[in-house]
Design a protein around this motif. Structure first.
Motif, PDB file in Angstrom:
ATOM      1  N   PRO A 131      46.494   7.687  18.244  1.00  0.00           N
ATOM      2  CA  PRO A 131      47.282   7.147  19.354  1.00  0.00           C
ATOM      3  C   PRO A 131      47.574   5.658  19.143  1.00  0.00           C
ATOM      4  O   PRO A 131      46.691   4.914  18.711  1.00  0.00           O
ATOM      5  N   CYS A 132      48.806   5.292  19.367  1.00  0.00           N
ATOM      6  CA  CYS A 132      49.176   3.882  19.242  1.00  0.00           C
ATOM      7  C   CYS A 132      49.865   3.440  20.523  1.00  0.00           C
ATOM      8  O   CYS A 132      50.840   4.053  20.954  1.00  0.00           O
ATOM      9  N   ILE A 133      49.305   2.403  21.131  1.00  0.00           N
ATOM     10  CA  ILE A 133      49.887   1.887  22.362  1.00  0.00           C
ATOM     11  C   ILE A 133      50.799   0.723  21.998  1.00  0.00           C
ATOM     12  O   ILE A 133      50.332  -0.326  21.555  1.00  0.00           O
ATOM     13  N   ILE A 170      40.023  -1.273  25.631  1.00  0.00           N
ATOM     14  CA  ILE A 170      39.753  -0.397  24.484  1.00  0.00           C
ATOM     15  C   ILE A 170      38.454  -0.796  23.806  1.00  0.00           C
ATOM     16  O   ILE A 170      37.654   0.055  23.401  1.00  0.00           O
ATOM     17  N   VAL A 176      42.059   3.986  18.354  1.00  0.00           N
ATOM     18  CA  VAL A 176      43.322   3.706  19.047  1.00  0.00           C
ATOM     19  C   VAL A 176      43.912   2.396  18.519  1.00  0.00           C
ATOM     20  O   VAL A 176      43.198   1.413  18.352  1.00  0.00           O
ATOM     21  N   ILE A 202      53.530   5.088  24.292  1.00  0.00           N
ATOM     22  CA  ILE A 202      52.342   5.563  23.594  1.00  0.00           C
ATOM     23  C   ILE A 202      52.733   6.611  22.562  1.00  0.00           C
ATOM     24  O   ILE A 202      53.317   7.650  22.901  1.00  0.00           O
ATOM     25  N   ILE A 218      44.284   4.484  29.935  1.00  0.00           N
ATOM     26  CA  ILE A 218      43.305   4.819  28.885  1.00  0.00           C
ATOM     27  C   ILE A 218      42.609   6.134  29.229  1.00  0.00           C
ATOM     28  O   ILE A 218      42.523   7.035  28.399  1.00  0.00           O
ATOM     29  N   THR A 242      45.694   9.137  29.721  1.00  0.00           N
ATOM     30  CA  THR A 242      46.570   9.464  28.598  1.00  0.00           C
ATOM     31  C   THR A 242      45.844   9.455  27.263  1.00  0.00           C
ATOM     32  O   THR A 242      45.992  10.379  26.470  1.00  0.00           O
ATOM     33  N   ILE A 243      45.056   8.405  27.016  1.00  0.00           N
ATOM     34  CA  ILE A 243      44.405   8.310  25.714  1.00  0.00           C
ATOM     35  C   ILE A 243      43.253   9.312  25.606  1.00  0.00           C
ATOM     36  O   ILE A 243      43.138  10.029  24.630  1.00  0.00           O
ATOM     37  N   LYS A 244      42.449   9.380  26.648  1.00  0.00           N
ATOM     38  CA  LYS A 244      41.270  10.253  26.564  1.00  0.00           C
ATOM     39  C   LYS A 244      41.591  11.696  26.911  1.00  0.00           C
ATOM     40  O   LYS A 244      41.123  12.618  26.259  1.00  0.00           O
ATOM     41  N   LYS A 265      44.764  13.071  27.375  1.00  0.00           N
ATOM     42  CA  LYS A 265      46.093  13.543  26.958  1.00  0.00           C
ATOM     43  C   LYS A 265      46.951  13.999  28.136  1.00  0.00           C
ATOM     44  O   LYS A 265      47.696  14.969  28.047  1.00  0.00           O
TER      45      LYS A 265
END
Lengths: 204, 642
Positions: free
Chosen positions: B26-28, B52, B61, B80, B99, B102-104, B106
């Protein structure tokens, strides 16, 4: 340098490559009005009064003759209804600054210009730059320059240089088409010249 | 890092960068362009970084401060990757939730995605947002993908492959032929065919030749060049080196306007990186070709965007245009043959070399190919940068991409081409965007400014505004521009302030003709456009101002009056309290009246009057009705009817 053949007001004119339409016309004895032009100075193209009609391969446009280089087969008309109309407006625009300039008055008569067409602006300089350029290019003293930009642009003597050089030179004075240059000099002299150099004779 | 010595080594190095990157990580990406920074992007970036770290996700990330993706209206913009989820107007407080969700997990943070104001439909992916959906983002698309300060990022998306191809697989003639086939025209204003300019400089006599990037973007409201310089400086550098190679130049200049400090900074970093990597300097990629770039900071003059004035300024002289001919291609910087192109033009070169001129020319109209970036501003819902294919209609830009007019107002005109462009009215909205098409309609492409105006905009005042700008920016060298514009500005000011006279239009027309025909440079020659185009399409507004002293848009302050409709006033005191000049007389249950002598036409009362009463009116061109007699001013509460 090759030679170009062009036509000015119906007359065949031969001219060396690299010279301007104005120079070609003058060498053939054809008159084009000028204000900011001076034969000793680099072409400036500021007043635009020497605008003429140019035709190449049937394509007509207006060009400013003091900066436009001669081209082969160029057909120049030094006057036309449109050229005269634009010169008239240009003269009127400058007369908003210097309504009593003899040079402008002479031109105004030829082009039927109305000195009161535009609102007056009481700064008498028409920014032809003759004084500035003469001092830089011929006298090489840089005693006078332009300051600021656009509608706020003015000629300005540099007091530290002018106080040393100008009293004995004044070669630019007769070049000025309005009376503003001398006024600017007197003003600078009285306001900003160092005390000991402000005397009329400054022989050191 | 050692300089890269060959095209093969460049590819190896590129593969090495890519091998270290997992496309599924994942890239923010957070826009770090000037627009988003102004709305708090720096704080958002910091919040992401610390969150992060706090959550121990640093290894899994990535975070990037990127260039501007264009949707400045809704900044700070966060995208993202790889899912391309696009969050708008993100604040540092939203970061923990992003975070977590979305990041953790999905999942999507619904409240931060784009919601259509009409249909309420949500668009999760960046490319589904209507603002982006109808664009064709060939150039600016890379901005959000890369860290603007990382050459490795640029290399990871194929950067400098066009340079390598040009230097090792193509002759100078082949590069030129490709640019010719693309039919790319200069993006800075005049739309001159790029290949012809290059060819002119290439064939000009002289050992020393220069190439220049014109980054003196001066049009009010235009910022496409800034976005490219800030966001993807390497693309401009790459284009410039390719041009220099083709022309035979070993020295280039980037003339950046004074007001772009971030662009200067990012460009400086990029140049240094390219030098370190062997992509600039001596023996580029081992090809034997030498080229260096110097950055010159402008001093804040609009006229220096004009190429001859720019060159004067580069030489350290006052920024005043020079007569052409001789053209810079023959006699430019320090009298040497010089090729100047605009930022966006240079940025278009690498894709043309990579994909071919024919690919570029597959988009667009007869005379205008490829895409063009516009800065869409004014009374429009979605302000920002838009990149569209040439040939798109103005209507599609304004309505599909721009989302229409703000506040449900009626469209009146769109001004294209910067201050010396023209205004195009509603009945021409089907006009295809292209150099020749816009010129024919009395406007121009310019460098790509697009200002949308609604029914409340007075076209005479707009013309006055732009002429005012140009009067102040005139260099003052020639009479038709300096004096002509000064007089035009005076007359237009008189008209908007109720002092217009019969004959003013004709006088303006004479001044416009003189400026167009006799001015020294393009500034003066195009300066009357705002007047000419508004006169062409909105002549009745000029006549109303002059003959009836009426401003049809109810905008010119000197020509309007505010009036309280006694039938509608409920004597609520709101406007009375708001009035800064104590011009409103009234009391509770006493109908309010504006004292016209005291009123300064500030409009506070109109803003203040509750919509349900709608009692304050603007009137123009007719006398204010006399105040109602004192005895009728008391509001008697109506008895409730059954």
């Amino acid at each position: 340098m090759s030679e170009m053949l062009l036509q000015i007001d119906g007359k065949e004119v031969r001219a060396k490559e690299g010279i301007t339409v104005l120079q070609a016309a003058q060498s053939a004895g054809i008159y084009i009005p000028t204000l900011c032009h001076h034969e000793k100075l680099e072409p400036f193209g500021g007043c635009r009064i020497c605008i003429v009609e140019a035709e190449t391969n049937g394509f007509k446009r207006l060009v400013v003759s003091c900066v436009y280089p001669v081209e082969n087969n160029l057909i120049i008309k030094t006057r036309s209804e449109k050229v005269d109309r634009i010169r008239k407006t240009l003269i009127e625009l400058m007369m908003a600054h210097a309504p009593d300039s003899p040079e402008l008055q002479k031109l105004a008569e030829v082009y039927n210009a109305d000195r009161d067409r535009f609102d007056k602006d009481s700064s008498f300089c028409i920014h032809c730059g003759l004084c500035v350029r003469y001092c830089t290019e011929v006298v090489k003293k840089n005693a006078i320059g332009f300051i600021d930009r656009g509608i706020n642009k003015e000629i300005c003597f540099v007091p530290s240089v002018a106080s040393k050089e100008c009293n004995d030179c004044k070669q630019c004075f007769p070049l000025c088409p309005t009376s503003y240059l001398q006024a600017a000099f007197v003003l600078t002299e009285s306001l900003a010249f160092p005390k000991d150099s402000s005397k009329p004779s400054s022989k050191e | 890092m050692a300089r890269i010595q060959s095209p093969e080594k460049l590819e190896e190095f590129r593969q090495e960068i890519l091998s270290k990157r997992d496309p599924n990580t994942p890239c923010i990406s957070i826009c770090a362009g000037a627009g988003c920074l102004a709305t708090g992007a720096r704080e958002v970036i910091d919040a992401f970084t610390s969150e992060i770290e706090k959550q121990g996700l640093s290894a899994t990330v990535d975070i990037k401060g990127t260039g501007c993706p264009g949707f400045c209206e809704r900044g700070p913009v966060v995208v993202i990757f790889p899912s391309e989820i696009c969050y708008l107007q993100v604040s540092p407080e939203d970061v923990p939730e992003i975070i977590d969700t979305t990041i953790k997990n999905k999942k999507v943070v619904e409240r931060l995605v784009y919601t259509d104001p009409v249909t309420n439909e949500k668009s999760i992916k960046e490319s589904d947002v209507p603002f982006y959906k109808y664009q064709q983002r060939n150039i600016i698309c890379n901005n959000i993908k890369i860290d603007s300060r990382s050459i490795d990022d640029y290399l990871s998306i194929g950067g400098y492959s066009a340079l390598s191809k040009a230097l090792f697989k193509m002759s100078r003639e082949e590069v030129l032929a490709e640019v010719k086939e693309s039919n790319l025209r200069g993006r800075g204003g005049a739309g001159f065919p790029v290949w012809r300019k290059w060819d002119g400089t290439r064939n000009a006599k002289g050992d020393i030749k220069y190439v220049v990037v014109n980054a003196d973007e001066g049009d009010p409201g235009a910022f496409m060049d800034r976005a490219l310089l800030e966001g993807n400086p390497h693309s401009i550098i790459e284009g410039l080196i390719i041009g220099a190679y083709t022309i035979g130049s070993h020295e280039g200049y980037v003339y950046v306007r004074q007001e772009y400090p971030l662009a200067m900074e990012n460009l400086g970093i990029a140049i240094k990186q390219a030098e370190e990597y062997g992509l600039l300097g001596k023996d580029i990629l081992g090809s034997g070709f030498d080229f260096e770039i110097k950055v010159h900071r402008g001093a804040g003059a609009f006229v220096c965007g004009e190429e001859t004035a720019l060159l004067m300024s580069l030489e350290g002289l006052p920024g005043e245009p020079k007569p052409r001919p001789p053209y810079p291609a023959v006699k430019g910087l320090w009298n040497k043959p010089t090729n100047i192109n605009n930022v966006e033009t240079w940025a278009n070169i690498p894709p043309i070399i990579n994909k071919g001129g024919a690919d570029f020319a597959s988009l667009g109209t007869e005379g205008s190919k490829g895409t063009k970036i516009f800065s869409l501003v004014g009374k429009i819902t979605n302000t920002g940068l838009v990149e569209v294919p040439m040939g798109i209609t103005l209507s599609d830009i304004v309505y599909k991409i721009g989302g229409g007019i703000l506040g449900g107002k009626k469209f009146k005109a769109v001004q294209t081409g910067g201050p010396s462009g023209g205004c195009i009215p509603e009945d021409q909205l089907d006009l295809k965007v292209g150099f020749d098409e816009l010129t024919k309609a009395g406007s121009m492409m310019g460098s790509g400014g697009m200002i949308v105006m609604d029914e409340d905009t007075c076209m005479v005042d707009i013309s006055r505004y732009f002429i005012d700008f140009l009067t102040n920016e005139s260099c003052g060298k020639c009479v038709p521009c300096r004096e002509g514009l000064r007089q035009m500005h005076k007359i237009l000011t008189n008209i908007t302030e109720g002092r217009g006279k019969e004959g003013d239009i004709e006088l303006l027309e004479a001044l416009a003709e003189t400026a167009v025909e006799a001015s020294l440079c393009a500034l003066g020659k195009s300066a009357p456009n705002p007047f000419k185009s508004t006169l062409r399409y909105f002549r009745e507004e000029y006549e109303a101002h002059i003959k009836e002293k009426r401003c049809p848009a109810l905008s010119c302050k000197e020509l309007i009056s505010y009036y309280i409709d006694p039938e509608k006033c409920r004597a609520c005191l709101i406007c009375l309290k708001k009035c800064p000049s104590d011009a409103i007389d009234g009391a509770k249950k006493k109908i309010h009246i504006i004292d016209q002598e005291k009123c300064t036409n500030c409009g506070e009362c109109l803003e203040a009057c509750p919509a349900k009463f709608d009692a304050v009116k603007k009137i123009s061109g007719k006398p204010v009705p006399p105040p109602i007699p004192e005895e009728q001013r008391t509001i008697v509460k109506k008895s409730k009817e059954k």
